[in-house]
Design a protein around this motif. Structure first.
Motif, PDB file in Angstrom:
ATOM      1  N   CYS A 356       0.812  -1.415   0.050  1.00 21.40           N
ATOM      2  CA  CYS A 356       0.034   0.175  -0.063  1.00 21.40           C
ATOM      3  C   CYS A 356       0.972   1.327   0.060  1.00 21.40           C
ATOM      4  CB  CYS A 356      -0.986  -0.054   1.141  1.00 21.40           C
ATOM      5  SG  CYS A 356      -2.066  -1.336   0.976  1.00 21.40           S
ATOM      6  N   TYR A 400      -5.247  -2.017   8.340  1.00 18.87           N
ATOM      7  CA  TYR A 400      -4.838  -3.345   7.579  1.00 18.87           C
ATOM      8  C   TYR A 400      -4.729  -4.585   8.022  1.00 18.87           C
ATOM      9  CZ  TYR A 400      -0.098  -2.414   8.910  1.00 18.87           C
ATOM     10  OH  TYR A 400       1.081  -2.070   9.607  1.00 18.87           O
ATOM     11  N   TRP A 422      -9.279   2.336   6.971  1.00 19.32           N
ATOM     12  CA  TRP A 422      -7.749   2.093   6.404  1.00 19.32           C
ATOM     13  C   TRP A 422      -6.950   3.189   6.807  1.00 19.32           C
ATOM     14  CZ3 TRP A 422      -7.281  -2.872   4.842  1.00 19.32           C
ATOM     15  CH2 TRP A 422      -5.940  -3.104   3.969  1.00 19.32           C
ATOM     16  N   TRP A 426      -4.097   3.647  -0.059  1.00 18.06           N
ATOM     17  CA  TRP A 426      -4.582   2.707  -0.895  1.00 18.06           C
ATOM     18  C   TRP A 426      -4.109   2.893  -2.213  1.00 18.06           C
ATOM     19  CZ3 TRP A 426      -7.317  -1.798   0.378  1.00 18.06           C
ATOM     20  CH2 TRP A 426      -7.582  -2.447  -0.664  1.00 18.06           C
ATOM     21  N   LEU A 442     -10.512  -7.570  -1.331  1.00 21.49           N
ATOM     22  CA  LEU A 442     -11.416  -6.886  -1.751  1.00 21.49           C
ATOM     23  C   LEU A 442     -12.745  -7.400  -0.996  1.00 21.49           C
ATOM     24  CD1 LEU A 442     -10.226  -5.748  -5.349  1.00 21.49           C
ATOM     25  CD2 LEU A 442     -10.153  -4.390  -3.283  1.00 21.49           C
ATOM     26  N   PHE A 453     -11.233   6.332   4.251  1.00 25.05           N
ATOM     27  CA  PHE A 453      -9.707   6.586   4.023  1.00 25.05           C
ATOM     28  C   PHE A 453      -9.328   7.996   4.501  1.00 25.05           C
ATOM     29  CE2 PHE A 453     -10.818   3.186   1.156  1.00 25.05           C
ATOM     30  CZ  PHE A 453      -9.888   2.285   1.108  1.00 25.05           C
ATOM     31  N   HIS A 458      -7.330   8.223  -1.800  1.00 29.96           N
ATOM     32  CA  HIS A 458      -7.174   7.017  -1.518  1.00 29.96           C
ATOM     33  C   HIS A 458      -8.653   6.372  -1.810  1.00 29.96           C
ATOM     34  CE1 HIS A 458      -3.492   8.124   0.982  1.00 29.96           C
ATOM     35  NE2 HIS A 458      -3.103   7.786  -0.133  1.00 29.96           N
ATOM     36  N   CYS A 459      -9.781   6.950  -1.511  1.00 28.88           N
ATOM     37  CA  CYS A 459     -11.117   6.812  -2.018  1.00 28.88           C
ATOM     38  C   CYS A 459     -11.034   6.263  -3.220  1.00 28.88           C
ATOM     39  CB  CYS A 459     -12.216   7.611  -1.532  1.00 28.88           C
ATOM     40  SG  CYS A 459     -12.248   7.849   0.229  1.00 28.88           S
ATOM     41  N   ASN A 461      -8.777   5.647  -5.403  1.00 26.89           N
ATOM     42  CA  ASN A 461      -7.736   4.217  -5.779  1.00 26.89           C
ATOM     43  C   ASN A 461      -8.473   3.024  -5.515  1.00 26.89           C
ATOM     44  OD1 ASN A 461      -5.816   5.613  -6.746  1.00 26.89           O
ATOM     45  ND2 ASN A 461      -4.192   5.584  -5.178  1.00 26.89           N
ATOM     46  N   PHE A 462      -9.173   3.144  -4.184  1.00 28.93           N
ATOM     47  CA  PHE A 462      -9.937   1.833  -3.975  1.00 28.93           C
ATOM     48  C   PHE A 462     -11.327   1.519  -4.796  1.00 28.93           C
ATOM     49  CE2 PHE A 462     -13.331  -0.626  -1.845  1.00 28.93           C
ATOM     50  CZ  PHE A 462     -12.728  -1.456  -1.302  1.00 28.93           C
ATOM     51  N   THR A 465      -9.861   0.427  -7.891  1.00 34.78           N
ATOM     52  CA  THR A 465      -9.409  -1.093  -7.805  1.00 34.78           C
ATOM     53  C   THR A 465     -10.634  -2.066  -8.181  1.00 34.78           C
ATOM     54  OG1 THR A 465      -7.352  -0.386  -6.520  1.00 34.78           O
ATOM     55  CG2 THR A 465      -7.794  -2.557  -6.467  1.00 34.78           C
ATOM     56  N   VAL A 490     -17.808   4.207   0.314  1.00 35.92           N
ATOM     57  CA  VAL A 490     -16.490   4.664   0.489  1.00 35.92           C
ATOM     58  C   VAL A 490     -16.270   6.074   0.736  1.00 35.92           C
ATOM     59  CG1 VAL A 490     -14.186   4.630  -0.660  1.00 35.92           C
ATOM     60  CG2 VAL A 490     -16.110   2.848  -1.179  1.00 35.92           C
TER      61      VAL A 490
END
Ligand code: ADQ
Length: 750
Positions: A356, A400, A422, A426, A442, A453, A458-459, A461-462, A465, A490
């Motif tokens: 991460c 994590y 988290w 991320w 996930l 986050f 980072h939100c 990115n999540f 993903t 998120v």
């Protein structure tokens, strides 16, 4: 356009009907006028020719009479003219009179209601006027008018009427469209003004269109309702304190079962010779969540890591804490050495941590480590189920170490509200995709009701993903993920520090801190100090920081012997080789740089590699001119915020890595790229020479932000969201297959 049509179409239909009704009327009227005209003409002719005709009749000269009649009949509208001495006689007439027509017939027709000559298809109008002579006292002059011009004019009238109504329709439509558009714009402007909330208090404002006045109050009420609904509810709170959290819990989550799960426990029992002492980990997470637990008397489930932890718990591995004033329950989960090695050091810290953090340390993925990680997550899930006193607890899962836990809780307690936070970054989908257990991780996280986050980045990115790697529906408007018929919101919750900080951290005045720290390290009173406070972690950019100091001294030799970086580095995860190597490198760098500038009286870098109590850390923050945070990647970085909170004298400069979450909230810091040694050295020089006034301005702004967004707000926002979600969750739709589909997040998630 559709609005205009709505006005214009009925108007055109009405005009068409009107034209249809009016045309025959007008025709009738014009016919009547023509007939009246013809009668007047007939009178005129009769009066005019009375005398000459009487003369001619008296003389008995019929051929002259006929010639006289032919002359009169030259008028195009007179078809024929005749004289009847009596009804029984044949008429004395022009040749144009149809043959065989008798005086009796002509007179009868002239007196009838329908004065038209039969067979002439209504084209010949018969008018009779008395023309008495001595020989024929009841003689009559018969005038037969050709009225074909009347139907010609009738057709013309109809045509003009048609054009008139078409023109009228066009003009009226145009005026209607223009007025409708202008009015519509006025109403829209009025409504928009209202929607923006302008003129909410003063009824006169926001209404250029008086037509809207009757609904103004309704509109205002509606707008207020919508605004209240959409305003982030944490904005309603003026100041955020532990009491605020308590109020929220009592108001919004009364009698709810609140459970926190974290790897680190808030109280650690450690054997010290024969005595057992309690240690408090210096952790923002503990600072924020402890007031929540105190207020709701909940349960905190954590790994019992102290060597005396087992000695103080009851038969169910519980202990009431704080020991002197018990307020909530700490439930300890025991891990074997193998479990700790695989779950914590192995998968969490050698796998997920480097995965991460983009800090160029390769993650190591070992199947046995992940097996332990899975096993420990299950163990914590069992603990949650055991500790829950209701089927719908509110569970706050931290970090994590527990990526699989939310799904396990969801499976065991479908009505639970699971908020997972988290704390680390991320990564982007490509980086995350290298993890062999990416789908399982996930899937585990998407068991959460809310996944938090520190930053929006980072939100994003999540969500990217999930979008890339799973068969899930991602809604980027509401920032929700729908997966396995369950929605996860998120959200961004930037963590912060305690504000106001506890008074014991400020007990010592700044001057005293400056003097004490310098004296302890054998430095003169005017020696400039930059402070670095970190765990000895490769993500913190400690080596890069040292190299920036080296560059500063190269470029600005005037600082040699007059400036030192004081690095407080808490050893961490020492059983991991990467961390041991890192500490060796850090120490070697310190030795190398200090050797290089050994000409100065005082070393450029002072390394203190040990844990410090919070008061000691704050003493250093208050003693330094500069705080240098050079993380290569960091979810938030609380050190930066702690430095700002420590400086109640509004002095000191923060040099902050752009790769921290904190950099997004503290733009008044000197933001640097820690990989850019020259830039960092320049920033250090600027910081060390910054005038006091500029320092005060920057520090004042940063303190204002942290005061407003403190750690209680971080926890409070999550609790408010959880409470809102639970209320909405009561509106559940049981699908035909028995799945529960909460309705709330489809339309609402910030
Ligand atoms: P950390 O990586 O631990 O936290 P950070 O946020 O800076 O990083 O918090 C460190 C804490 O430890 C601070 O409270 C600091 O005062 C304290 N500390 C550091 N060195 C110390 C020392 N030598 N002695 C005593 N105390 C020391 C993770 C994420 C961060 C995120 C936090 C909170 O990596 O990005 O900000 O969680 O979510």
């Amino acid at each position: 356009m559709r609005l205009s049509l709505r006005f214009v179409l009925p108007l055109l239909i009405a005009l068409g009907l009107l034209a249809y009704a009016v045309t025959p009327l007008i025709e009738k009227l014009t016919v009547r006028w023509f007939e009246r005209d013809l009668e007047l003409r007939a009178n005129l002719i009769a009066n005019t020719i009375n005398e000459p005709l009487s003369e001619l009749l008296r003389a008995g000269d019929t051929s002259r009479v006929q010639k006289f009649f032919v002359r009169i009949a030259q008028d195009e509208r007179i078809f024929a003219i005749a004289y009847c001495a009596s009804p029984a006689e044949a008429p004395l007439a022009t040749e144009s009179l149809p043959g065989g027509v008798q005086c009796a017939q002509l007179e009868a027709l002239a007196d009838s209601a329908n004065q038209y000559l039969p067979g002439s298809t209504g084209q010949l109008l018969i008018l009779a006027r008395p023309m008495a002579t001595e020989a024929a006292p009841s003689g009559k002059l018969i005038l037969i008018h050709d009225v074909t011009f009347m139907s010609r004019r009738g057709a013309e009238t109809r045509r003009y009427l048609f054009y008139f109504f078409v023109a009228l329709g066009l003009v009226v439509s145009l005026i209607t469209v223009v007025i409708a558009q202008l009015s519509w714009r006025g109403w829209m402007h009025g409504l928009r003004t209202m929607a923006r909330g302008e003129g909410l208090m003063r009824p006169s404002q926001g209404f250029d269109s008086p037509e809207l006045l009757p609904i103004a109050n309704d509109l205002r009420a509606l707008v207020r309702e919508i605004q209240a609904e959409h305003r982030s509810r944490d904005e309603e709170q003026v100041a955020w304190t532990p009491d605020t959290l308590r109020d929220i819990l009592h108001r919004e989550l009364a009698n709810q079962d609140v459970i926190v799960v974290s790897n680190r426990e808030p109280y650690i029992h450690v054997r010290n010779d024969d005595a057992i002492v309690i240690q408090r980990p210096a952790s923002g997470l503990v600072t924020a969540l402890e007031p929540v637990m105190r207020a709701c008397s909940g349960t905190w489930i954590a790994h019992g890591s102290g060597n005396a932890d087992r000695d103080v718990v009851d038969a169910r591995d519980r202990i009431n804490v704080p020991v002197d004033h018990p307020a909530y329950m700490l439930r300890r989960v025991w891990l074997t050495r193998e479990e700790e090695a695989g779950y914590y050091y192995g998968f969490a810290n050698e796998g997920l941590w480097p995965l991460c953090h983009i800090a160029h340390v390769r993650p190591t993925f070992r199947t046995p480590d992940f097996d332990q990680y899975r096993k420990v997550n299950k163990r914590f899930a069992e603990a949650v189920v055991n500790e829950a006193t209701r089927p719908d607890p509110l569970v706050l899962v931290q970090d994590y170490h527990f990526a699989l836990l939310p799904r396990l809780i969801r499976d065991a307690l479908p009505d639970a509200t699971v908020i997972t936070f988290w704390h680390i970054p991320w990564p982007n989908p490509e980086a995350f995709a290298i993890c062999p257990w990416r789908d399982e991780l996930l899937d585990g996280l998407l068991g959460s009701s809310i996944l938090g986050f520190h930053t929006q980045f980072h939100c994003n990115n999540f969500v990217d993903t999930v979008d890339r790697l799973l068969e899930a529906r991602v809604d980027r408007e509401t920032f929700t993920v729908s997966y396995r018929r369950k929605l996860t919101a998120v959200k961004r919750y930037p963590i912060s520090v305690d504000w106001p900080p506890s008074p014991e951290l400020f007990a010592k005045p700044v001057d005293q801190c400056r003097a004490d720290v310098r004296m302890r390290h054998g430095l003169p009173a005017d020696h400039a100090i930059a402070i670095g406070v970190d765990r000895l972690d490769y993500t913190k950019g400690i080596e890069e920081r040292f190299r920036a100091v080296e560059r500063l001294l190269e470029q600005h030799p005037e600082w040699v012997g007059r400036f030192s970086l004081l690095q407080i580095a808490a050893p961490t995860r020492a059983s991991i080789e990467e961390y041991r190597n890192y500490e060796t490198h850090v120490r070697a760098e310190v030795a190398r740089i200090n050797e290089r500038f050994s000409g100065g009286l005082h070393p450029p870098i002072i390394l203190e590699a040990r844990h410090h109590e919070p008061a000691e850390v704050y003493e250093h923050f208050r003693a330094a001119e500069v705080c240098f945070v050079s993380s290569l990647h960091d979810g938030m970085n609380l050190v930066a915020k702690e430095f700002v909170s420590a400086r109640d004298d509004e002095q000191g400069v923060l040099v902050l890595s752009q790769f921290t979450g904190a950099a997004r909230e503290l733009p008044e810091a000197l933001i640097v790229n820690p990989y850019d040694t020259d830039q960092c050295a320049a920033a250090l020089n600027i910081a060390l020479t910054m005038p006091s006034r500029a320092q005060r301005q920057r520090m004042g702004l940063m303190r204002g932000l942290i005061k407003e967004f403190n750690v209680y707000r971080w926890a409070g926002r999550m609790l408010i969201d959880a409470a809102t979600m639970r209320r909405r969750g009561q509106l559940v739709d049981r699908s035909p297959h028995g799945h529960r589909m909460p309705l709330w997040p489809e339309r609402r998630a910030e």
